[in-house]
Design a protein around this motif. Sequence first.
Motif, mmCIF file in Angstrom:
data_model
loop_
_atom_site.group_PDB
_atom_site.id
_atom_site.type_symbol
_atom_site.label_atom_id
_atom_site.label_comp_id
_atom_site.label_asym_id
_atom_site.label_seq_id
_atom_site.Cartn_x
_atom_site.Cartn_y
_atom_site.Cartn_z
ATOM 1 N N SER A 103 0.708 -1.097 0.193
ATOM 2 C CA SER A 103 -0.248 -0.148 0.079
ATOM 3 C C SER A 103 0.896 1.120 -0.055
ATOM 4 C CB SER A 103 -1.000 -0.015 1.272
ATOM 5 O OG SER A 103 0.012 -0.095 2.325
ATOM 6 N N ARG A 104 2.115 1.158 0.700
ATOM 7 C CA ARG A 104 2.770 2.366 0.797
ATOM 8 C C ARG A 104 3.618 2.595 -0.673
ATOM 9 N NH1 ARG A 104 4.951 6.274 -0.309
ATOM 10 N NH2 ARG A 104 6.533 7.537 1.172
ATOM 11 N N LEU A 105 3.863 1.322 -1.432
ATOM 12 C CA LEU A 105 4.429 1.729 -2.696
ATOM 13 C C LEU A 105 3.170 2.372 -3.758
ATOM 14 C CD1 LEU A 105 6.251 -1.687 -3.091
ATOM 15 C CD2 LEU A 105 7.448 0.663 -3.059
ATOM 16 N N LYS A 106 2.186 1.759 -3.708
ATOM 17 C CA LYS A 106 1.127 2.318 -4.473
ATOM 18 C C LYS A 106 0.819 3.711 -3.904
ATOM 19 C CE LYS A 106 -1.273 -1.979 -5.683
ATOM 20 N NZ LYS A 106 -2.422 -2.816 -5.296
ATOM 21 N N ARG A 107 1.003 4.207 -3.101
ATOM 22 C CA ARG A 107 0.814 5.703 -2.470
ATOM 23 C C ARG A 107 1.966 6.702 -3.060
ATOM 24 N NH1 ARG A 107 -0.305 3.823 2.481
ATOM 25 N NH2 ARG A 107 1.464 4.939 3.355
ATOM 26 N N ASN A 108 2.889 5.936 -3.514
ATOM 27 C CA ASN A 108 4.041 7.091 -4.083
ATOM 28 C C ASN A 108 3.660 7.640 -4.982
ATOM 29 O OD1 ASN A 108 6.573 7.698 -5.347
ATOM 30 N ND2 ASN A 108 7.583 6.652 -3.867
ATOM 31 N N LYS A 112 2.537 6.382 -9.060
ATOM 32 C CA LYS A 112 1.235 6.461 -9.582
ATOM 33 C C LYS A 112 1.113 7.013 -10.771
ATOM 34 C CE LYS A 112 -2.233 7.757 -6.519
ATOM 35 N NZ LYS A 112 -2.669 8.453 -5.160
ATOM 36 N N LYS A 113 1.756 8.185 -11.022
ATOM 37 C CA LYS A 113 1.633 8.842 -11.883
ATOM 38 C C LYS A 113 2.244 8.111 -13.240
ATOM 39 C CE LYS A 113 3.566 12.927 -14.298
ATOM 40 N NZ LYS A 113 4.654 14.250 -14.020
ATOM 41 N N GLU A 114 3.470 7.332 -13.019
ATOM 42 C CA GLU A 114 3.904 6.559 -14.124
ATOM 43 C C GLU A 114 3.208 5.425 -14.342
ATOM 44 O OE1 GLU A 114 8.157 5.917 -14.189
ATOM 45 O OE2 GLU A 114 8.457 7.886 -12.971
ATOM 46 N N GLY A 127 8.045 -5.763 -10.780
ATOM 47 C CA GLY A 127 9.586 -4.906 -10.669
ATOM 48 C C GLY A 127 9.247 -3.469 -10.933
ATOM 49 N N PHE A 128 8.416 -3.250 -11.552
ATOM 50 C CA PHE A 128 8.094 -1.595 -11.834
ATOM 51 C C PHE A 128 7.573 -1.049 -10.650
ATOM 52 C CE2 PHE A 128 5.852 2.267 -13.096
ATOM 53 C CZ PHE A 128 6.838 2.679 -13.862
ATOM 54 N N LEU A 129 6.454 -1.621 -9.868
ATOM 55 C CA LEU A 129 5.871 -1.251 -8.597
ATOM 56 C C LEU A 129 6.979 -1.250 -7.403
ATOM 57 C CD1 LEU A 129 3.179 -0.800 -6.985
ATOM 58 C CD2 LEU A 129 3.232 -3.170 -6.347
ATOM 59 N N ILE A 130 8.047 -1.797 -7.480
ATOM 60 C CA ILE A 130 8.954 -1.896 -6.367
ATOM 61 C C ILE A 130 10.349 -0.991 -6.636
ATOM 62 C CG2 ILE A 130 8.228 -4.271 -5.627
ATOM 63 C CD1 ILE A 130 11.161 -5.301 -6.498
ATOM 64 N N TYR A 131 10.123 -0.428 -7.651
ATOM 65 C CA TYR A 131 11.468 0.284 -8.025
ATOM 66 C C TYR A 131 11.711 1.361 -7.216
ATOM 67 C CZ TYR A 131 9.654 4.575 -10.744
ATOM 68 O OH TYR A 131 9.312 5.919 -11.253
ATOM 69 N N PRO A 132 10.818 2.082 -6.482
ATOM 70 C CA PRO A 132 11.315 3.155 -5.438
ATOM 71 C C PRO A 132 12.108 2.330 -4.338
ATOM 72 C CG PRO A 132 8.880 3.432 -5.644
ATOM 73 C CD PRO A 132 9.348 1.915 -6.506
ATOM 74 N N VAL A 133 11.917 1.029 -3.963
ATOM 75 C CA VAL A 133 12.671 0.447 -3.028
ATOM 76 C C VAL A 133 14.135 0.019 -3.694
ATOM 77 C CG1 VAL A 133 12.767 -1.757 -1.578
ATOM 78 C CG2 VAL A 133 10.602 -0.575 -2.125
ATOM 79 N N SER A 134 14.209 -0.273 -5.205
ATOM 80 C CA SER A 134 15.229 -0.765 -5.597
ATOM 81 C C SER A 134 16.060 0.746 -5.768
ATOM 82 C CB SER A 134 14.944 -0.998 -7.199
ATOM 83 O OG SER A 134 16.239 -1.115 -7.947
ATOM 84 N N GLN A 135 15.314 1.822 -6.013
ATOM 85 C CA GLN A 135 16.082 3.259 -6.002
ATOM 86 C C GLN A 135 16.877 3.332 -4.688
ATOM 87 O OE1 GLN A 135 14.013 6.836 -6.924
ATOM 88 N NE2 GLN A 135 15.443 6.757 -8.796
ATOM 89 N N ALA A 136 16.051 3.088 -3.530
ATOM 90 C CA ALA A 136 16.571 3.285 -2.347
ATOM 91 C C ALA A 136 17.837 2.356 -1.979
ATOM 92 C CB ALA A 136 15.533 2.695 -1.167
ATOM 93 N N ALA A 137 17.790 1.179 -2.687
ATOM 94 C CA ALA A 137 19.115 0.254 -2.448
ATOM 95 C C ALA A 137 20.337 1.023 -3.304
ATOM 96 C CB ALA A 137 18.960 -0.994 -3.208
ATOM 97 N N ASP A 138 19.942 1.597 -4.274
ATOM 98 C CA ASP A 138 20.834 2.213 -5.161
ATOM 99 C C ASP A 138 21.568 3.335 -4.338
ATOM 100 O OD1 ASP A 138 20.333 0.399 -7.254
ATOM 101 O OD2 ASP A 138 19.095 2.084 -8.081
ATOM 102 N N PRO A 155 9.088 12.598 -3.876
ATOM 103 C CA PRO A 155 8.824 11.463 -3.102
ATOM 104 C C PRO A 155 9.535 10.159 -3.229
ATOM 105 C CG PRO A 155 6.978 12.380 -4.715
ATOM 106 C CD PRO A 155 8.275 13.065 -5.013
ATOM 107 N N MET A 156 10.291 9.971 -4.227
ATOM 108 C CA MET A 156 11.387 8.813 -4.174
ATOM 109 C C MET A 156 12.265 8.973 -3.153
ATOM 110 S SD MET A 156 10.147 7.247 -6.544
ATOM 111 C CE MET A 156 10.994 6.078 -7.456
ATOM 112 N N ILE A 157 12.966 10.269 -2.873
ATOM 113 C CA ILE A 157 13.906 10.528 -1.857
ATOM 114 C C ILE A 157 13.414 10.287 -0.359
ATOM 115 C CG2 ILE A 157 15.258 12.360 -1.078
ATOM 116 C CD1 ILE A 157 16.201 11.200 -3.848
ATOM 117 N N GLU A 158 12.051 10.900 -0.325
ATOM 118 C CA GLU A 158 11.308 10.820 0.864
ATOM 119 C C GLU A 158 11.102 9.004 1.386
ATOM 120 O OE1 GLU A 158 7.759 12.974 0.153
ATOM 121 O OE2 GLU A 158 8.671 14.932 0.794
#
Length: 336
Positions: A103-108, A112-114, A127-138, A155-158
Amino acid sequence: MRKENLLTGDRPTGKLHIGHYIGSLKNRVQLQDQYNNFIMIADQQALTDNARNPEKIKKNLTEVALDYLSVGIDPSKVNIFVQSQIPELNELTMHYLNIVTVSRLKRNPTVKKEIKEKNFSESLPTGFLIYPVSQAADITAFKATVVPVGEDQIPMIEQTNEIVRSFNSIYKRDVLIETNALLPEKGLGRLPGIDGKAKMSKSLNNAIYLSDSPDTIQRKVMSMYTDPNHIRVEDPGNVENNTVFTYLEAFCLDKVKLKEMKEHYRRGGLGDVKVKKYLNDVLQAELEPIRNKRNYYEKNLDYVFEVLKKGSLNARSVATETLFGVREAIGINYFN
């Protein structure tokens, strides 16, 4: 004094255009002495919606690397690396996924926009849904305290910092470091397409590429969107939301002449053709040395791949150190 780590990069979806140049590439060149830079070609992220066409990503990876070098990114100062060559990022992503809800990922807002733009609906790749988590790993893998982004990426930084705080709290260790968004200077954000649309992209066929030939650049400039009410030369014209003047604001170094042109256009008596010809001259002067460097590197691809290999090895050594700390915090370093 030790330099802070900075992470930035691009998905390899094709050749880079002048929107990338104004929005990020030019700034990266200016920052390469100020920070310890890691520039990532995010091929794994690009595969989230191109998994059935990996050859496209491989080809585009080369194009992006060529554009990086041609604009002046210096591999002796910057680690240019390939995301898929750092397997530690995958394990970090897995550990972070355990502390982030769907639910947190879907609220990003960015996600949502992409999702809406790409019209995924029920065919949304995981894989697309979780890319904010992948970006956090990066970001955390390379201990980046600075990440240059546009307003739409905040929002990705947050979310990255949420993951950092959650992980450190759960495992009671300050293993991960929070990061900060480095926003572009006012007026140096996203460049519109030549058709006047807000987004410049390959899919919309409205971009001028760094590698475009002089004739192609001229043709594209002369077709550019201006003020639709400026029909005759003597008509007063609007410079606001006028794509030609937006480009001149970004690229023209002679600000006095630009100010005079704006005033002339506003009161009437200055035709669109004349303004476009001036913009063409400005762009040709800016892009010619970039294009010449690119032609050189295209003939020396072995060197380009050596740069990527060396940068990836350097980046992996940093990511390995971060992962060691994460595994130790969780308590799964059983055999150390």
